[in-house]
Design a protein around this motif. Structure first.
Motif, PDB file in Angstrom:
ATOM      1  N   ALA A   1      15.351 -22.307  32.604  1.00 17.87           N
ATOM      2  CA  ALA A   1      15.967 -21.681  33.838  1.00 17.87           C
ATOM      3  C   ALA A   1      17.420 -21.256  33.592  1.00 17.87           C
ATOM      4  O   ALA A   1      17.889 -20.459  34.401  1.00 17.87           O
ATOM      5  N   ALA A   2      18.170 -22.111  32.839  1.00 14.45           N
ATOM      6  CA  ALA A   2      19.699 -21.791  32.730  1.00 14.45           C
ATOM      7  C   ALA A   2      19.642 -20.552  31.731  1.00 14.45           C
ATOM      8  O   ALA A   2      20.756 -20.214  31.239  1.00 14.45           O
ATOM      9  N   GLY A   3      18.711 -19.769  31.255  1.00 18.97           N
ATOM     10  CA  GLY A   3      18.723 -18.831  30.157  1.00 18.97           C
ATOM     11  C   GLY A   3      18.569 -19.210  28.702  1.00 18.97           C
ATOM     12  O   GLY A   3      18.819 -18.473  27.879  1.00 18.97           O
ATOM     13  N   TYR A   4      18.138 -20.324  28.633  1.00 15.88           N
ATOM     14  CA  TYR A   4      17.959 -20.848  27.196  1.00 15.88           C
ATOM     15  C   TYR A   4      16.655 -21.060  27.038  1.00 15.88           C
ATOM     16  O   TYR A   4      16.064 -22.283  26.527  1.00 15.88           O
ATOM     17  N   PRO A   5      15.340 -20.163  27.198  1.00 19.82           N
ATOM     18  CA  PRO A   5      14.058 -20.949  26.952  1.00 19.82           C
ATOM     19  C   PRO A   5      13.614 -21.094  25.725  1.00 19.82           C
ATOM     20  O   PRO A   5      12.741 -22.116  25.486  1.00 19.82           O
ATOM     21  N   GLU A   6      14.462 -21.006  24.544  1.00 19.23           N
ATOM     22  CA  GLU A   6      14.002 -21.232  22.998  1.00 19.23           C
ATOM     23  C   GLU A   6      14.731 -22.369  22.590  1.00 19.23           C
ATOM     24  O   GLU A   6      14.275 -23.014  21.613  1.00 19.23           O
ATOM     25  N   VAL A   7      15.773 -22.980  23.403  1.00 24.83           N
ATOM     26  CA  VAL A   7      16.305 -24.084  22.851  1.00 24.83           C
ATOM     27  C   VAL A   7      15.561 -25.507  23.366  1.00 24.83           C
ATOM     28  O   VAL A   7      15.115 -25.430  24.491  1.00 24.83           O
ATOM     29  N   THR A   8      15.573 -26.235  22.284  1.00 20.75           N
ATOM     30  CA  THR A   8      14.977 -27.734  22.446  1.00 20.75           C
ATOM     31  C   THR A   8      16.123 -28.716  22.065  1.00 20.75           C
ATOM     32  O   THR A   8      16.906 -28.681  21.321  1.00 20.75           O
ATOM     33  N   LEU A   9      15.739 -30.089  22.896  1.00 21.94           N
ATOM     34  CA  LEU A   9      16.633 -31.061  22.719  1.00 21.94           C
ATOM     35  C   LEU A   9      15.675 -32.302  22.077  1.00 21.94           C
ATOM     36  O   LEU A   9      14.578 -32.557  22.410  1.00 21.94           O
ATOM     37  N   ARG A  10      16.305 -33.018  21.211  1.00 17.80           N
ATOM     38  CA  ARG A  10      15.501 -34.255  20.574  1.00 17.80           C
ATOM     39  C   ARG A  10      16.602 -35.126  20.031  1.00 17.80           C
ATOM     40  O   ARG A  10      17.631 -34.806  19.412  1.00 17.80           O
ATOM     41  N   VAL A  11      16.492 -36.354  20.571  1.00 23.84           N
ATOM     42  CA  VAL A  11      17.403 -37.402  20.435  1.00 23.84           C
ATOM     43  C   VAL A  11      17.058 -38.067  18.935  1.00 23.84           C
ATOM     44  O   VAL A  11      15.632 -38.467  18.871  1.00 23.84           O
ATOM     45  N   SER A  12      17.913 -38.433  18.060  1.00 22.49           N
ATOM     46  CA  SER A  12      17.475 -39.028  16.967  1.00 22.49           C
ATOM     47  C   SER A  12      18.714 -40.109  16.797  1.00 22.49           C
ATOM     48  O   SER A  12      20.012 -39.556  16.330  1.00 22.49           O
ATOM     49  N   ASP A  13      18.654 -41.367  16.999  1.00 22.94           N
ATOM     50  CA  ASP A  13      19.598 -42.229  16.992  1.00 22.94           C
ATOM     51  C   ASP A  13      20.964 -41.884  18.142  1.00 22.94           C
ATOM     52  O   ASP A  13      20.697 -41.836  19.073  1.00 22.94           O
ATOM     53  N   ARG A  14      21.961 -41.810  17.344  1.00 21.66           N
ATOM     54  CA  ARG A  14      23.217 -41.412  18.073  1.00 21.66           C
ATOM     55  C   ARG A  14      23.247 -40.099  17.871  1.00 21.66           C
ATOM     56  O   ARG A  14      24.546 -39.642  18.422  1.00 21.66           O
ATOM     57  N   ARG A  15      22.518 -38.915  17.740  1.00 26.86           N
ATOM     58  CA  ARG A  15      22.779 -37.639  17.699  1.00 26.86           C
ATOM     59  C   ARG A  15      21.802 -37.097  18.603  1.00 26.86           C
ATOM     60  O   ARG A  15      20.549 -37.371  18.890  1.00 26.86           O
ATOM     61  N   LEU A  16      22.173 -35.877  19.197  1.00 30.87           N
ATOM     62  CA  LEU A  16      21.330 -34.985  19.950  1.00 30.87           C
ATOM     63  C   LEU A  16      21.003 -33.929  18.892  1.00 30.87           C
ATOM     64  O   LEU A  16      22.041 -32.852  18.433  1.00 30.87           O
ATOM     65  N   GLU A  17      19.653 -33.514  18.548  1.00 30.89           N
ATOM     66  CA  GLU A  17      19.476 -32.150  17.896  1.00 30.89           C
ATOM     67  C   GLU A  17      19.328 -31.214  18.775  1.00 30.89           C
ATOM     68  O   GLU A  17      18.138 -31.450  19.460  1.00 30.89           O
ATOM     69  N   ILE A  18      19.989 -30.105  18.689  1.00 30.07           N
ATOM     70  CA  ILE A  18      19.774 -28.873  19.382  1.00 30.07           C
ATOM     71  C   ILE A  18      19.392 -27.845  18.627  1.00 30.07           C
ATOM     72  O   ILE A  18      19.849 -27.362  17.659  1.00 30.07           O
ATOM     73  N   LYS A  19      18.107 -27.568  18.727  1.00 29.74           N
ATOM     74  CA  LYS A  19      17.366 -26.582  17.997  1.00 29.74           C
ATOM     75  C   LYS A  19      17.235 -25.174  18.641  1.00 29.74           C
ATOM     76  O   LYS A  19      17.216 -24.980  19.812  1.00 29.74           O
ATOM     77  N   ASN A  20      17.170 -24.298  17.679  1.00 25.47           N
ATOM     78  CA  ASN A  20      16.858 -22.794  17.969  1.00 25.47           C
ATOM     79  C   ASN A  20      18.199 -22.217  18.585  1.00 25.47           C
ATOM     80  O   ASN A  20      17.890 -21.733  19.824  1.00 25.47           O
ATOM     81  N   THR A  21      19.387 -22.797  18.198  1.00 28.54           N
ATOM     82  CA  THR A  21      20.515 -22.126  18.817  1.00 28.54           C
ATOM     83  C   THR A  21      21.390 -21.952  17.827  1.00 28.54           C
ATOM     84  O   THR A  21      20.926 -21.719  16.726  1.00 28.54           O
ATOM     85  N   ASN A  22      22.710 -21.511  18.039  1.00 27.03           N
ATOM     86  CA  ASN A  22      23.913 -21.319  17.060  1.00 27.03           C
ATOM     87  C   ASN A  22      25.271 -21.669  17.838  1.00 27.03           C
ATOM     88  O   ASN A  22      25.353 -21.862  19.000  1.00 27.03           O
TER      89      ASN A  22
END
Length: 158
Positions: free
Chosen positions: A73-94
């Motif tokens: 809805a915010a205009g980032y349909p390809e982006v996904t978020l995944r938690v890995s311990d103390r990190r947030l993996e922000i996929k399909n971005t730059n």
């Protein structure tokens, strides 16, 4: 670390979400080594460091379909978020997309998740406190009724 407050009606003050979940920085070592070259990918995974360890309910909310819906809805349909311990993996971005607004959206989204969970926790604690108070009143009423019972012999009649 704060301790629960039991001063009013035995309802503890929630401490599980002391501060909104946030991100502090990007992990440069997680970026593709080809960035800045002609072979650089258009999108990739960017890892960011959480400001604190996420609570399990926060992790579930980040991984939920609601997060994907909010990103889309915010205009980032390809982006996904995944938690890995103390990190947030922000996929399909730059990095450009993050700099141009995605980082702010994610920061707001994480804070909203924490606020929503805090609100739910407060409501649950309020319900539990009300139930405990009702149980205390019930037990007190039963005790008072039982205390009015007197085992007195009937006077003997001549």
């Amino acid at each position: 670390m704060s301790t629960p407050n039991h001063a009013t009606h035995g309802a503890p003050t929630p401490t599980a979400y002391p501060n909104p979940l946030g991100l502090t920085s990007v992990l440069p070592g997680s970026l593709p080594p080809s960035l800045g070259t002609l072979n650089a990918p258009e999108t990739y995974q960017v890892d960011a460091v959480f400001s604190r360890r996420p609570e399990p309910q926060e992790v579930s909310a980040i991984h939920s379909p609601d997060s994907l819906t909010a990103l889309s809805a915010a205009g980032y349909p390809e982006v996904t978020l995944r938690v890995s311990d103390r990190r947030l993996e922000i996929k399909n971005t730059n990095l450009d997309q993050l700099q141009d607004g995605l980082a702010t959206f994610i920061a707001d989204h994480l804070a909203a998740i924490t606020a929503s969970l805090q609100k739910e926790r407060l409501a649950q604690q309020s319900r539990l406190a009300a139930a405990a108070e009702a149980e205390g009143s019930r037990a007190e009423a039963i005790g008072a009724k039982a205390a009015r019972i007197a085992f007195i012999r009937t006077p003997a009649t001549p």
